[in-house]
Design an enzyme around this catalytic site. Sequence first.
Site, short mmCIF file in Angstrom:
data_model
loop_
_atom_site.label_atom_id
_atom_site.label_comp_id
_atom_site.label_asym_id
_atom_site.label_seq_id
_atom_site.Cartn_x
_atom_site.Cartn_y
_atom_site.Cartn_z
CB SER A 124 -3.66 -8.85 5.76
OG SER A 124 -3.86 -7.70 5.82
CG HIS A 138 -0.45 -9.47 8.44
ND1 HIS A 138 0.91 -9.55 8.70
CD2 HIS A 138 -0.49 -8.24 7.61
CE1 HIS A 138 1.71 -8.64 8.32
NE2 HIS A 138 0.87 -7.79 7.54
CG ASP A 173 -1.19 -4.70 6.87
OD1 ASP A 173 -0.01 -5.13 7.07
OD2 ASP A 173 -1.84 -5.55 6.11
CG MET A 233 -0.54 0.95 6.55
SD MET A 233 -1.02 1.05 5.13
CE MET A 233 -1.21 -0.66 4.52
CG HIS A 248 3.57 -5.37 8.66
ND1 HIS A 248 3.19 -5.42 7.13
CD2 HIS A 248 4.60 -4.38 8.42
CE1 HIS A 248 4.14 -4.82 6.52
NE2 HIS A 248 5.00 -4.45 7.09
CG MET A 283 7.17 -5.01 2.96
SD MET A 283 5.37 -5.81 3.36
CE MET A 283 4.34 -5.07 2.10
N GLY A 327 1.41 -0.46 1.41
CA GLY A 327 0.50 0.72 1.66
C GLY A 327 -0.86 0.27 1.13
CG PHE A 328 -2.55 1.31 -1.06
CD1 PHE A 328 -3.77 1.94 -0.75
CD2 PHE A 328 -1.58 1.96 -1.50
CE1 PHE A 328 -3.68 3.25 -0.57
CE2 PHE A 328 -1.42 3.07 -1.44
CZ PHE A 328 -2.45 3.88 -0.91
CG ASP A 385 2.27 -8.40 3.91
OD1 ASP A 385 1.39 -8.53 3.26
OD2 ASP A 385 2.54 -7.53 4.89
N GLY A 386 2.38 -9.53 0.36
CA GLY A 386 1.49 -8.80 -0.45
C GLY A 386 1.38 -9.44 -1.67
N GLY A 387 0.29 -9.40 -2.30
CA GLY A 387 -0.09 -10.14 -3.69
C GLY A 387 0.15 -11.78 -3.38
N GLY A 404 -4.55 -10.95 2.15
CA GLY A 404 -5.46 -9.98 2.34
C GLY A 404 -6.63 -10.23 1.67
C1 DX5 Z 1 0.46 -3.92 2.41
C2 DX5 Z 1 0.05 -4.73 3.48
C3 DX5 Z 1 -0.10 -6.06 3.32
C4 DX5 Z 1 -1.56 -6.20 2.68
C5 DX5 Z 1 -1.64 -7.60 1.83
O1 DX5 Z 1 1.15 -2.87 2.60
O2 DX5 Z 1 1.53 -4.79 4.21
O3 DX5 Z 1 -0.45 -6.87 4.52
O4 DX5 Z 1 -2.84 -6.52 3.65
O5 DX5 Z 1 -2.73 -7.51 0.95
P1 DX5 Z 1 -2.89 -8.45 -0.29
O6 DX5 Z 1 -2.60 -9.93 0.16
O7 DX5 Z 1 -4.24 -8.14 -0.89
O8 DX5 Z 1 -1.82 -8.00 -1.19
ZN ZN Z 2 1.33 -6.45 6.26
#
Ligand code: DX5
Ligand code: ZN
Length: 217
Positions: free
Chosen positions: A7, A32, A34, A36, A65, A136, A141-142, A174-176, A196
């Site tokens: 990401s 990927h 993102d 927002m 996304h 998700m 958001g982050f 997606d996420g963590g 990410g």
């Molecule tokens: C969060 C995004 C993710 C983010 C993942 O809202 O949709 O794609 O970039 O980042 P990591 O892998 O650091 O959680």
């Molecule tokens: Zn994403």
Amino acid sequence: MIKIAPSVLSADFSKLGEEVKEAEKAGADLIHIDVMDGHFVPNITIGPLIVESIRKVSNLTLDVHLMIEEPDKFIEDFARAGADIISIHLEVSAHSHRSISYIKEQGVKVGISLNPATPLSSLDFILSEVDMVLLMSVNPGFGGQKFIPQVMDKIKILKGIIQNKGYNIDIEVDGGVNVNNAGDIKKAGADILVMGNAFFHSKNYAEVVRKVREQSG
Ligand code: DX5
Ligand code: ZN
């Protein structure tokens, strides 16, 4: 084989082109992106212009996304900018069936994204229409948040539904996601892992790809 989608939210934006090329060289399968809007999620990031710039430096699948309200207004712009997959959130779309048709009309693959608390049953009458479900595993958001463990069961259940129906639909998580939990997430049924921080904040991108593949095949 598991697919890896770095990401760019966690990349160094002062050299985004190089970062994308390095990710490709390291063995990434998708990029990927993102998007927002500061409304659906409490952050503002990327618009079609950046997607267009990334398209110029990479042949990888661009996985866009959309974490935005009123996605229909922007689908055409992102498709024209070079997106290969566009995912919209089920939570923002009162008329998701229409949005899905609209994405298809642009000749782009369709993803539907669900926040951690959104039940899988909300997919009941649209699952057959999509190419990918983006689950998700953090509240969007982050980057850099912790994987929400309850999502593991959600992946397993969704995998079962897709297999029972005989659909050809990828599950993207997606996420963590990181090198330590990638194996379990793959085992639960994920086909694509978004990474990410675990990717772009590492010293050696190829090493991340190697470790993830070692764990999850
Ligand atoms: C969060 C995004 C993710 C983010 C993942 O809202 O949709 O794609 O970039 O980042 P990591 O892998 O650091 O959680
Ligand atoms: Zn994403």
